[in-house]
Design a protein around this motif. Structure first.
Motif, PDB file in Angstrom:
ATOM      1  N   ASP A  92       0.869  -1.179   0.000  1.00 19.04           N
ATOM      2  CA  ASP A  92       0.000   0.000   0.000  1.00 19.04           C
ATOM      3  C   ASP A  92       0.905   1.227   0.000  1.00 19.04           C
ATOM      4  O   ASP A  92       1.520   1.550   1.012  1.00 19.04           O
ATOM      5  CB  ASP A  92      -0.904   0.000   1.238  1.00 19.04           C
ATOM      6  CG  ASP A  92      -1.846   1.206   1.294  1.00 19.04           C
ATOM      7  OD1 ASP A  92      -1.678   2.165   0.503  1.00 19.04           O
ATOM      8  OD2 ASP A  92      -2.749   1.193   2.154  1.00 19.04           O
ATOM      9  N   ILE A  93       1.020   1.879  -1.162  1.00 18.94           N
ATOM     10  CA  ILE A  93       1.886   3.057  -1.257  1.00 18.94           C
ATOM     11  C   ILE A  93       1.060   4.330  -1.401  1.00 18.94           C
ATOM     12  O   ILE A  93       1.541   5.341  -1.904  1.00 18.94           O
ATOM     13  CB  ILE A  93       2.904   2.927  -2.416  1.00 18.94           C
ATOM     14  CG1 ILE A  93       2.194   2.760  -3.755  1.00 18.94           C
ATOM     15  CG2 ILE A  93       3.886   1.791  -2.145  1.00 18.94           C
ATOM     16  CD1 ILE A  93       3.130   2.899  -4.960  1.00 18.94           C
ATOM     17  N   SER A  94      -0.198   4.269  -0.927  1.00 19.88           N
ATOM     18  CA  SER A  94      -1.040   5.469  -0.979  1.00 19.88           C
ATOM     19  C   SER A  94      -0.429   6.552  -0.101  1.00 19.88           C
ATOM     20  O   SER A  94       0.249   6.273   0.890  1.00 19.88           O
ATOM     21  CB  SER A  94      -2.467   5.151  -0.526  1.00 19.88           C
ATOM     22  OG  SER A  94      -2.470   4.693   0.810  1.00 19.88           O
ATOM     23  N   LYS A  95      -0.644   7.770  -0.471  1.00 17.42           N
ATOM     24  CA  LYS A  95      -0.015   8.895   0.237  1.00 17.42           C
ATOM     25  C   LYS A  95      -0.409   8.933   1.700  1.00 17.42           C
ATOM     26  O   LYS A  95       0.404   9.227   2.557  1.00 17.42           O
ATOM     27  CB  LYS A  95      -0.346  10.221  -0.444  1.00 17.42           C
ATOM     28  CG  LYS A  95       0.173  10.291  -1.865  1.00 17.42           C
ATOM     29  CD  LYS A  95       1.656   9.975  -1.923  1.00 17.42           C
ATOM     30  CE  LYS A  95       2.078   9.758  -3.347  1.00 17.42           C
ATOM     31  NZ  LYS A  95       2.905   8.610  -3.570  1.00 17.42           N
ATOM     32  N   ARG A  96      -1.648   8.649   2.022  1.00 22.50           N
ATOM     33  CA  ARG A  96      -2.072   8.655   3.427  1.00 22.50           C
ATOM     34  C   ARG A  96      -1.393   7.553   4.222  1.00 22.50           C
ATOM     35  O   ARG A  96      -1.230   7.661   5.423  1.00 22.50           O
ATOM     36  CB  ARG A  96      -3.580   8.535   3.529  1.00 22.50           C
ATOM     37  CG  ARG A  96      -4.274   9.761   2.985  1.00 22.50           C
ATOM     38  CD  ARG A  96      -5.727   9.792   3.391  1.00 22.50           C
ATOM     39  NE  ARG A  96      -6.401  10.918   2.796  1.00 22.50           N
ATOM     40  CZ  ARG A  96      -6.373  12.156   3.284  1.00 22.50           C
ATOM     41  NH1 ARG A  96      -5.701  12.402   4.371  1.00 22.50           N
ATOM     42  NH2 ARG A  96      -7.013  13.126   2.679  1.00 22.50           N
ATOM     43  N   ARG A  97      -0.983   6.499   3.556  1.00 19.84           N
ATOM     44  CA  ARG A  97      -0.309   5.379   4.241  1.00 19.84           C
ATOM     45  C   ARG A  97       1.175   5.660   4.461  1.00 19.84           C
ATOM     46  O   ARG A  97       1.731   5.307   5.481  1.00 19.84           O
ATOM     47  CB  ARG A  97      -0.489   4.111   3.402  1.00 19.84           C
ATOM     48  CG  ARG A  97       0.227   2.916   3.929  1.00 19.84           C
ATOM     49  CD  ARG A  97      -0.586   2.249   5.007  1.00 19.84           C
ATOM     50  NE  ARG A  97       0.030   0.979   5.318  1.00 19.84           N
ATOM     51  CZ  ARG A  97       0.354   0.623   6.544  1.00 19.84           C
ATOM     52  NH1 ARG A  97       0.092   1.389   7.556  1.00 19.84           N
ATOM     53  NH2 ARG A  97       0.928  -0.527   6.753  1.00 19.84           N
ATOM     54  N   VAL A  98       1.836   6.271   3.487  1.00 22.80           N
ATOM     55  CA  VAL A  98       3.292   6.424   3.567  1.00 22.80           C
ATOM     56  C   VAL A  98       3.751   7.781   4.079  1.00 22.80           C
ATOM     57  O   VAL A  98       4.925   7.955   4.372  1.00 22.80           O
ATOM     58  CB  VAL A  98       3.978   6.139   2.207  1.00 22.80           C
ATOM     59  CG1 VAL A  98       3.682   4.730   1.735  1.00 22.80           C
ATOM     60  CG2 VAL A  98       3.585   7.155   1.154  1.00 22.80           C
ATOM     61  N   SER A  99       2.842   8.749   4.200  1.00 22.27           N
ATOM     62  CA  SER A  99       3.254  10.080   4.619  1.00 22.27           C
ATOM     63  C   SER A  99       2.487  10.531   5.853  1.00 22.27           C
ATOM     64  O   SER A  99       1.275  10.361   5.943  1.00 22.27           O
ATOM     65  CB  SER A  99       3.021  11.090   3.490  1.00 22.27           C
ATOM     66  OG  SER A  99       3.322  12.393   3.944  1.00 22.27           O
ATOM     67  N   GLY A 100       3.219  11.120   6.774  1.00 20.10           N
ATOM     68  CA  GLY A 100       2.587  11.707   7.944  1.00 20.10           C
ATOM     69  C   GLY A 100       2.312  13.183   7.748  1.00 20.10           C
ATOM     70  O   GLY A 100       1.799  13.855   8.639  1.00 20.10           O
ATOM     71  N   ALA A 101       2.634  13.705   6.591  1.00 21.84           N
ATOM     72  CA  ALA A 101       2.481  15.137   6.312  1.00 21.84           C
ATOM     73  C   ALA A 101       1.087  15.424   5.774  1.00 21.84           C
ATOM     74  O   ALA A 101       0.896  15.781   4.619  1.00 21.84           O
ATOM     75  CB  ALA A 101       3.549  15.600   5.323  1.00 21.84           C
ATOM     76  N   VAL A 102       0.089  15.255   6.645  1.00 26.32           N
ATOM     77  CA  VAL A 102      -1.283  15.502   6.255  1.00 26.32           C
ATOM     78  C   VAL A 102      -1.826  16.633   7.125  1.00 26.32           C
ATOM     79  O   VAL A 102      -1.655  16.627   8.341  1.00 26.32           O
ATOM     80  CB  VAL A 102      -2.150  14.231   6.440  1.00 26.32           C
ATOM     81  CG1 VAL A 102      -3.603  14.504   6.118  1.00 26.32           C
ATOM     82  CG2 VAL A 102      -1.617  13.098   5.589  1.00 26.32           C
ATOM     83  N   ILE A 103      -2.455  17.602   6.505  1.00 24.55           N
ATOM     84  CA  ILE A 103      -3.035  18.733   7.218  1.00 24.55           C
ATOM     85  C   ILE A 103      -4.546  18.626   7.120  1.00 24.55           C
ATOM     86  O   ILE A 103      -5.096  18.444   6.034  1.00 24.55           O
ATOM     87  CB  ILE A 103      -2.558  20.074   6.609  1.00 24.55           C
ATOM     88  CG1 ILE A 103      -1.048  20.189   6.753  1.00 24.55           C
ATOM     89  CG2 ILE A 103      -3.267  21.242   7.286  1.00 24.55           C
ATOM     90  CD1 ILE A 103      -0.460  21.380   6.039  1.00 24.55           C
ATOM     91  N   GLN A 110      -1.176  27.968   8.190  1.00 23.41           N
ATOM     92  CA  GLN A 110      -1.359  29.170   7.377  1.00 23.41           C
ATOM     93  C   GLN A 110      -0.434  29.219   6.164  1.00 23.41           C
ATOM     94  O   GLN A 110      -0.582  30.091   5.319  1.00 23.41           O
ATOM     95  CB  GLN A 110      -1.099  30.427   8.240  1.00 23.41           C
ATOM     96  CG  GLN A 110      -2.049  30.572   9.408  1.00 23.41           C
ATOM     97  CD  GLN A 110      -3.485  30.755   8.952  1.00 23.41           C
ATOM     98  OE1 GLN A 110      -3.754  31.563   8.066  1.00 23.41           O
ATOM     99  NE2 GLN A 110      -4.391  30.000   9.539  1.00 23.41           N
ATOM    100  N   GLY A 111       0.517  28.304   6.071  1.00 22.41           N
ATOM    101  CA  GLY A 111       1.497  28.338   4.994  1.00 22.41           C
ATOM    102  C   GLY A 111       1.025  27.642   3.731  1.00 22.41           C
ATOM    103  O   GLY A 111      -0.099  27.129   3.654  1.00 22.41           O
ATOM    104  N   PRO A 112       1.893  27.619   2.719  1.00 16.27           N
ATOM    105  CA  PRO A 112       1.534  26.946   1.459  1.00 16.27           C
ATOM    106  C   PRO A 112       1.468  25.429   1.653  1.00 16.27           C
ATOM    107  O   PRO A 112       2.090  24.883   2.559  1.00 16.27           O
ATOM    108  CB  PRO A 112       2.677  27.332   0.517  1.00 16.27           C
ATOM    109  CG  PRO A 112       3.808  27.703   1.389  1.00 16.27           C
ATOM    110  CD  PRO A 112       3.227  28.213   2.680  1.00 16.27           C
ATOM    111  N   VAL A 113       0.703  24.791   0.806  1.00 18.25           N
ATOM    112  CA  VAL A 113       0.573  23.334   0.845  1.00 18.25           C
ATOM    113  C   VAL A 113       0.667  22.780  -0.564  1.00 18.25           C
ATOM    114  O   VAL A 113       0.449  23.488  -1.540  1.00 18.25           O
ATOM    115  CB  VAL A 113      -0.759  22.874   1.486  1.00 18.25           C
ATOM    116  CG1 VAL A 113      -0.855  23.312   2.926  1.00 18.25           C
ATOM    117  CG2 VAL A 113      -1.941  23.350   0.686  1.00 18.25           C
ATOM    118  N   ILE A 114       0.981  21.518  -0.651  1.00 15.45           N
ATOM    119  CA  ILE A 114       0.940  20.777  -1.907  1.00 15.45           C
ATOM    120  C   ILE A 114      -0.188  19.768  -1.759  1.00 15.45           C
ATOM    121  O   ILE A 114      -0.205  18.996  -0.802  1.00 15.45           O
ATOM    122  CB  ILE A 114       2.274  20.062  -2.200  1.00 15.45           C
ATOM    123  CG1 ILE A 114       3.393  21.078  -2.376  1.00 15.45           C
ATOM    124  CG2 ILE A 114       2.136  19.159  -3.423  1.00 15.45           C
ATOM    125  CD1 ILE A 114       4.768  20.450  -2.481  1.00 15.45           C
TER     126      ILE A 114
END
Length: 132
Positions: A92-103, A110-114
């Motif tokens: 499972d390489i979904s972004k929610r699974r592999v990344s903790g960088a979720v806002i 308040q900053g920029p996001v991708i």
């Protein structure tokens, strides 16, 4: 010289990993796996591509190479039957699974996001598999 390994590459039954003549597709491929397999064959190891989960070959090593964000459960179970399987921990390489960088909405950032979809490569591979 050591014992030569029998290597099985597990692909989805609808992946286009090899041609109808059984040759590996390489031209302009984004996968380093093709070069690795060619080098292993050059060194005397045998490589067999398994499209789907029906075949029951004897192999020393398997490489799970299902081209989807989340590998279907039947492929994961199939891969577990081999003595050793590379990529079994990356099903499972979904972004929610592999990344903790979720806002989230209430985080107050308040900053920029991708913005990135959870499906890898905008779900392109999943759409392709679903069409087939």
């Amino acid at each position: 010289m050591g014992r030569m390994a029998r290597i099985a590459v597990i692909t989805h039954e609808f992946d286009r990993f090899q041609s109808r003549r059984g040759l590996l597709l390489r031209r302009d491929s984004p996968y380093m796996l093709f070069d690795l397999l060619e080098e292993l064959k050059r060194r005397g190891h045998s490589v067999r591509i398994l499209a789907g989960t029906a075949a029951r070959p004897e192999a020393d090593i398997a490489v799970l190479h299902v081209d989807a964000t989340v590998t279907p459960a039947e492929y994961v179970e199939y891969a577990r039957a081999f003595p050793f399987c590379l990529n079994i921990g990356a099903t499972d390489i979904s972004k929610r699974r592999v990344s903790g960088a979720v806002i989230g909405r209430g985080d107050g950032w308040q900053g920029p996001v991708i913005v990135k979809s959870s499906l890898n490569n905008l779900g392109t591979r999943e759409r392709s598999l679903n069409r087939r």
